[in-house]
Design a protein around this motif. Structure first.
Motif, mmCIF file in Angstrom:
data_model
loop_
_atom_site.group_PDB
_atom_site.id
_atom_site.type_symbol
_atom_site.label_atom_id
_atom_site.label_comp_id
_atom_site.label_asym_id
_atom_site.label_seq_id
_atom_site.Cartn_x
_atom_site.Cartn_y
_atom_site.Cartn_z
ATOM 1 N N ASN A 1 1.356 6.612 0.638
ATOM 2 C CA ASN A 1 0.263 5.651 0.748
ATOM 3 C C ASN A 1 -0.724 5.981 -0.364
ATOM 4 O OD1 ASN A 1 -2.054 4.205 1.321
ATOM 5 N ND2 ASN A 1 -2.251 4.941 3.422
ATOM 6 N N GLU B 1 0.834 -1.199 0.000
ATOM 7 C CA GLU B 1 0.000 0.000 0.000
ATOM 8 C C GLU B 1 0.872 1.255 0.000
ATOM 9 O OE1 GLU B 1 -1.670 -3.285 2.483
ATOM 10 O OE2 GLU B 1 0.102 -2.083 2.733
ATOM 11 N N THR C 1 -3.332 4.299 -1.236
ATOM 12 C CA THR C 1 -4.652 3.700 -1.037
ATOM 13 C C THR C 1 -5.616 4.680 -0.363
ATOM 14 O OG1 THR C 1 -4.276 2.785 1.178
ATOM 15 C CG2 THR C 1 -3.522 1.464 -0.725
ATOM 16 N N ASP C 2 -6.855 4.247 -0.227
ATOM 17 C CA ASP C 2 -7.883 5.041 0.444
ATOM 18 C C ASP C 2 -7.993 4.714 1.930
ATOM 19 O OD1 ASP C 2 -8.658 6.407 -1.895
ATOM 20 O OD2 ASP C 2 -9.951 4.732 -2.503
ATOM 21 N N ASN C 3 -7.059 3.921 2.454
ATOM 22 C CA ASN C 3 -7.080 3.509 3.855
ATOM 23 C C ASN C 3 -5.774 3.880 4.543
ATOM 24 O OD1 ASN C 3 -9.615 2.057 3.576
ATOM 25 N ND2 ASN C 3 -8.441 0.570 2.411
ATOM 26 N N ASP C 4 -5.837 4.169 5.838
ATOM 27 C CA ASP C 4 -4.635 4.401 6.621
ATOM 28 C C ASP C 4 -3.843 3.095 6.707
ATOM 29 O OD1 ASP C 4 -5.736 6.893 6.980
ATOM 30 O OD2 ASP C 4 -6.109 6.657 9.124
ATOM 31 N N VAL C 5 -2.516 3.206 6.799
ATOM 32 C CA VAL C 5 -1.639 2.038 6.831
ATOM 33 C C VAL C 5 -0.770 2.083 8.079
ATOM 34 C CG1 VAL C 5 0.290 0.885 5.666
ATOM 35 C CG2 VAL C 5 -1.590 1.814 4.319
ATOM 36 N N ASP C 6 -0.702 0.954 8.788
ATOM 37 C CA ASP C 6 0.201 0.803 9.924
ATOM 38 C C ASP C 6 1.591 0.535 9.376
ATOM 39 O OD1 ASP C 6 1.612 0.163 12.213
ATOM 40 O OD2 ASP C 6 0.459 -1.651 12.657
ATOM 41 N N THR D 1 1.549 5.569 11.744
ATOM 42 C CA THR D 1 0.476 5.353 10.773
ATOM 43 C C THR D 1 0.648 6.337 9.624
ATOM 44 O OG1 THR D 1 -1.029 4.649 12.519
ATOM 45 C CG2 THR D 1 -2.034 5.378 10.455
ATOM 46 N N LYS E 1 -1.428 8.038 6.802
ATOM 47 C CA LYS E 1 -2.806 8.321 6.397
ATOM 48 C C LYS E 1 -3.006 8.032 4.900
ATOM 49 C CE LYS E 1 -4.293 10.614 10.190
ATOM 50 N NZ LYS E 1 -5.050 9.776 11.089
ATOM 51 N N ALA E 2 -4.235 7.774 4.521
ATOM 52 C CA ALA E 2 -4.594 7.512 3.130
ATOM 53 C C ALA E 2 -4.180 8.688 2.249
ATOM 54 C CB ALA E 2 -6.095 7.279 3.021
ATOM 55 N N LYS E 3 -3.649 8.381 1.062
ATOM 56 C CA LYS E 3 -3.259 9.388 0.066
ATOM 57 C C LYS E 3 -2.316 10.447 0.650
ATOM 58 C CE LYS E 3 -6.137 7.804 -3.122
ATOM 59 N NZ LYS E 3 -5.655 6.890 -4.096
#
Length: 182
Positions: free
Chosen positions: A39, A19, A41-46, A71, A73-75
């Motif tokens: 990132n 991601e 994607t449309d989701n937050d990533v750990d 974390t 954040k998305a985009k």
């Protein structure tokens, strides 16, 4: 500071399942160095599943490994800056690190033990990024595809700027036109 992870110093396999990718490589004078992650994607990533590997030789085993945390954040972008950089660069940082590079070391983004993005080509020692900044083209903000079960640094996906160019650090929305690229 990002912590060095000596337990990860082994040859890694490759994957395109990610991601997060590298979106900028910055090299400035003295200790001014930075990497930017994105990132897409449309989701937050750990980021706990990710590490940065640095290869100082043409070996397939990294010399240094740094575990990421936090974390993303998305985009959004995540900027990692060397802890001895100038204050203006440190102000752009989401994380500080003791790593250093000079454009001849290959650098890998690793997710759960698999290389998911590269700067330079692992197993080769060239001056691919010496004295310059690379910014990923807006229409290439996705993972590279595997070729013969490896990821290769494709310079076509990047815009090369002069050393010290930090204007886009922290922002993937560059406005370079096709005419400017020519």
């Amino acid at each position: 500071l990002l912590e060095e992870d000596k337990s990860s110093l082994k040859e890694a396999s490759y994957s395109s399942s990610t991601e997060v990718i590298f979106s900028e490589y910055f090299e400035g004078s003295s200790s001014n160095r930075a990497l930017e992650l994105y990132n897409f994607t449309d989701n937050d990533v750990d980021l706990g599943a990710y590490s940065i590997y640095i290869y100082t030789t043409a070996d397939l085993v990294p010399t240094y490994a740094y575990k990421l945390k936090g974390t993303l954040k998305a985009k959004s972008t995540y900027v990692i800056v060397g802890h001895e950089a100038d204050e203006t660069l440190i102000e752009k940082a989401d994380a500080l690190s003791t790593f250093t590079f000079q454009g001849k070391q290959s650098i890998a983004l690793v997710k759960e033990g698999n290389i998911v993005d590269v700067l330079g080509n692992i197993g080769f020692r060239t001056d691919w990024g010496k004295d310059c900044t690379f910014v990923r083209k807006v229409d290439h903000l996705l993972p590279e595809t595997l070729k013969d079960n490896k990821l290769l640094f494709d310079t076509y996906s990047w815009i090369k700027y002069n050393k010290e160019y930090s204007k886009l650090l922290g922002n993937v929305e560059n406005t370079v036109t096709p005419e400017e690229l020519l």
